[in-house]
Every structure is written in structure tokens, then in C-alpha cells.
Design an enzyme around this catalytic site. Sequence first.
Site: not given
Ligand code: APR
Length: 171
Positions: A24, A32, A34, A121, A123-125
Amino acid sequence: MINIELQKGDITKVKVDAIVNAANSSLMGGGGVDGAIHRAGGNTILEECIQIRNRKGGCKAGEAVITGAGNLPAKFVIHTVGPVWSGGQANEPEKLAGCYRNSLLLAVDNKLKTIAFPNVSTGIYGYPKKEAAQIAIHTIKNSIITEIDSVIFVCYDEENYRIYKELLNDI
Ligand code: APR
């Protein structure tokens, strides 16, 4: 053209020159992937992120910064900030493409040859998975960069893996 590979699993376990983190804009870690990268990599990654933040004020959506990888098998972590999905009318596609493009450019600047991406993006986004996958694959496939040997898309969840498998089989 850059060689593209697909893997299902945990990106913190992937042994490449750089893994990409879906961070982020504060660079202070999160949930996630991160959270997984900071947990597995240890606090040296956060320490470097804090130095970058103090210097640059964080990282904008579509941009990327690079740190060491601490205890991870990878050598570097490229932190990119994906767009938060808000319906597709706020330049989300361009920002997401920028995440992949700017991460590749940082890898080239650091003379890296192999780089692994999570599904930024999606997952959480909340970015729709198929559209995000199309942008990711299109950006890498159409990159004119010749210095990178291979890009690995690492899908943690089944849905993303199925989408990437289908799209990559159509290449
Ligand atoms: N290895 C690979 N991919 C992963 C892992 C892992 N260990 N854990 C989660 N993922 C995948 C999720 O399944 C998703 O498909 O990473 C992808 C992105 O999801 P998020 O981690 O939620 O990231 P995003 O959607 O970009 O949101 C970013 O989430 O964690 C917070 O600090 C981060 O605020 C930021 C936001």
C-alpha cells in the site's frame, strides 16, 4: 519476448531474483501478500521501507520501489502499489499496468533476470480477477524489455490460477 511461467502457491517461497509485493502507499505492511512477505522476510524489509518512505514519502499507485529480501529465498522485493478498484473509471487499468511495467523497469535497473508477481490488486483492493490478469499478461507480453529472462505469475488462490492458466494457454 520475456518467457512467462505460471505457478500456484506462496510467493514468499519462490527463489527468484525479485518477488513483487502488492503493497500500500504507506509501505508500512498490511495483510494479504504484503503481510506474508513482511512476516516471512523479517523486519529488515520494513526498515528499508521506512527509509524509502522518509526519503520519498511512500509509493503512489502504479509505481514501485525496491528493497532487500531479508530471510526470503529471493534476493530483492519490489514493492508496487496497485489501484483500489472503484468501478474502472478512475484509471485503474492504466495504474495496474504501471505496476507491472515499473516493476520490470526496476528489475532491469538492478540487473535482475527473474521476477515473480502476485496477482496485484485482486485481493483486498477488489480488482476483478480476469481483467487484472489480462492487463498483467498483456503488459508483460508486450514489453520491449529484453534484459529480463523470465517472469513468473504466482497465484495463491485457485480462481486466479484457473484464470491465468486459461489466458496463458490462449497465447
Ligand atoms: N503468495 C502469493 N500471493 C498471495 C499470497 C502469498 N503468500 N497471499 C495472498 N496472495 C494473493 C491474493 O490471493 C491475491 O490474489 O495476492 C493477491 C493480492 O491480494 P492482496 O494481498 O490482498 O493485495 P491487493 O489486493 O493488491 O491489496 C493490497 O492489501 O495487504 C494489503 O497492505 C496491502 O493495503 C494493501 C492491500
